[in-house]
Design an enzyme around this catalytic site. Structure first.
Site, mmCIF file in Angstrom:
data_model
loop_
_atom_site.group_PDB
_atom_site.id
_atom_site.type_symbol
_atom_site.label_atom_id
_atom_site.label_comp_id
_atom_site.label_asym_id
_atom_site.label_seq_id
_atom_site.Cartn_x
_atom_site.Cartn_y
_atom_site.Cartn_z
ATOM 1 N N ASP A 102 0.819 -1.213 0.000
ATOM 2 C CA ASP A 102 0.000 0.000 0.000
ATOM 3 C C ASP A 102 0.855 1.265 0.000
ATOM 4 O O ASP A 102 2.079 1.205 0.204
ATOM 5 C CB ASP A 102 -0.947 -0.005 1.215
ATOM 6 C CG ASP A 102 -0.270 -0.421 2.520
ATOM 7 O OD1 ASP A 102 0.974 -0.420 2.576
ATOM 8 O OD2 ASP A 102 -0.978 -0.752 3.472
ATOM 9 N N ASN B 72 -7.530 -2.986 14.439
ATOM 10 C CA ASN B 72 -8.925 -3.265 14.077
ATOM 11 C C ASN B 72 -9.043 -4.427 13.092
ATOM 12 O O ASN B 72 -10.100 -4.645 12.512
ATOM 13 C CB ASN B 72 -9.591 -2.004 13.491
ATOM 14 C CG ASN B 72 -8.915 -1.523 12.200
ATOM 15 O OD1 ASN B 72 -8.017 -2.186 11.684
ATOM 16 N ND2 ASN B 72 -9.354 -0.393 11.691
ATOM 17 N N HIS C 86 -7.260 -4.781 10.234
ATOM 18 C CA HIS C 86 -6.990 -4.520 8.817
ATOM 19 C C HIS C 86 -5.690 -5.180 8.361
ATOM 20 O O HIS C 86 -4.769 -5.382 9.145
ATOM 21 C CB HIS C 86 -7.017 -3.022 8.487
ATOM 22 C CG HIS C 86 -5.863 -2.197 8.941
ATOM 23 N ND1 HIS C 86 -6.011 -1.059 9.709
ATOM 24 C CD2 HIS C 86 -4.524 -2.305 8.727
ATOM 25 C CE1 HIS C 86 -4.825 -0.518 9.926
ATOM 26 N NE2 HIS C 86 -3.912 -1.256 9.352
ATOM 27 N N GLU D 3 -9.627 -1.746 5.489
ATOM 28 C CA GLU D 3 -10.275 -1.493 6.775
ATOM 29 C C GLU D 3 -11.491 -2.415 6.946
ATOM 30 O O GLU D 3 -11.969 -3.004 5.964
ATOM 31 C CB GLU D 3 -10.720 -0.029 6.825
ATOM 32 C CG GLU D 3 -9.573 0.981 6.755
ATOM 33 C CD GLU D 3 -8.794 1.114 8.063
ATOM 34 O OE1 GLU D 3 -8.702 0.142 8.831
ATOM 35 O OE2 GLU D 3 -8.257 2.213 8.309
#
Ligand code: GLP
Length: 259
Positions: free
Chosen positions: A67, A136, A138, A143
């Site tokens: 990314d 979380n 990801h 996400e």
């Protein structure tokens, strides 16, 4: 899924570095998928040591990072391109043209994302994808609620992710709101993958990824569908696993048990 619980954080990083080096040694033209994040810094430090010692040769290797932040050009110090140059590429015998990240400064990020996905396919796909995990759940910047069928695209970052990554930016600077990230389907197409998670802040996400339902609510849980996924954990990141004893029986100390 192989769950390797190592004695400590340093051992977990070393196990991860060993797996990356084995993939490079197995095929001269290996294609590695790479990841950023604080968790990976000790792994890249080990790779730099091995490069300096001459025990690692990356000259035939091609890399694709997961990314990049939208809006950050490669010369921005907090871009993932600059981070990877600093952590690994500057120390390696890798031709820069063989190292790939999405272009965060592309005028049309959606087109850039599609180009990047196609470039991975054109390189023959990824042999081994390195992954971290967000608090979380990801992976990359996928996400929660990211489609499990997603390809490389632009994602809006959650407030939680932006807050976690704010530590890398100066007090005057806002953490970016958008990123181009490999999609979950893109990641699942890698021939094998290894996720490294360390520290207590990852324990809940790791338990959801390994033992929870396969759900877009925890993007890392998609790795349950991957035929060759390895999770490398330190004791803190493994703390919430219900079947911890079982994993430790199968892989004592994060190694292989003799059959
Ligand atoms: C970022 C990256 C992820 C990484 C995550 C965790 O969001 N895009 O690839 O896994 O951070 O980072 P850290 O290792 O710093 O906790």
């Amino acid at each position: 899924m192989r769950v390797l619980i190592c004695h400590d954080t340093a051992t977990a990083a070393c196990r991860t570095a060993d797996i990356l080096c084995d993939a490079v040694a197995a095929r001269h033209g290996a294609v590695l998928g790479l990841a950023t994040g604080g968790t990976m810094e000790p792994v890249y430090a080990l790779l730099r040591d091995r490069l300096a010692a001459g025990t690692l040769d990356l000259s035939g290797t091609t890399t694709f990072n997961l990314d990049e932040y939208v809006g950050l050009a490669g010369d921005h110090p907090q871009s993932y391109r600059a981070t990877m140059n600093r952590l690994l590429f500057d120390a390696a015998d890798l031709r820069r043209s063989r190292t790939h990240l999405p272009d965060g400064a592309a005028s049309d990020p959606a087109t850039e994302a599609r180009r990047y996905d196609a470039a991975i396919a054109a390189a023959g796909g990824i042999d081994l994808q390195l992954l971290g995990i967000g608090g979380n759940g990801h992976i990359g910047f996928n996400e929660p609620t990211s489609s499990l069928g997603s390809r490389t695209r632009v994602k809006t970052l959650t407030a939680e992710t932006r807050a976690a990554n704010a530590r890398f930016f100066g007090p005057e600077e806002e953490a970016p709101r958008y990123a181009i990230t490999m999609g979950i389907a893109t990641i699942l197409e890698s021939r094998s993958c290894v996720l490294l998670a360390t520290g207590p802040g990852k324990a809940a996400a790791v338990a959801a990824a390994i033992e929870g339902p396969v759900s877009a609510a925890c993007p890392a849980s998609a790795l349950q569908l991957h035929p060759s996924a390895t999770m490398i954990l330190d004791p803190e990141a493994a703390a919430d696993l219900r079947l911890r004893d079982y994993y430790e029986t199968v892989h004592p100390g994060g190694g292989e048990a003799p059959l």
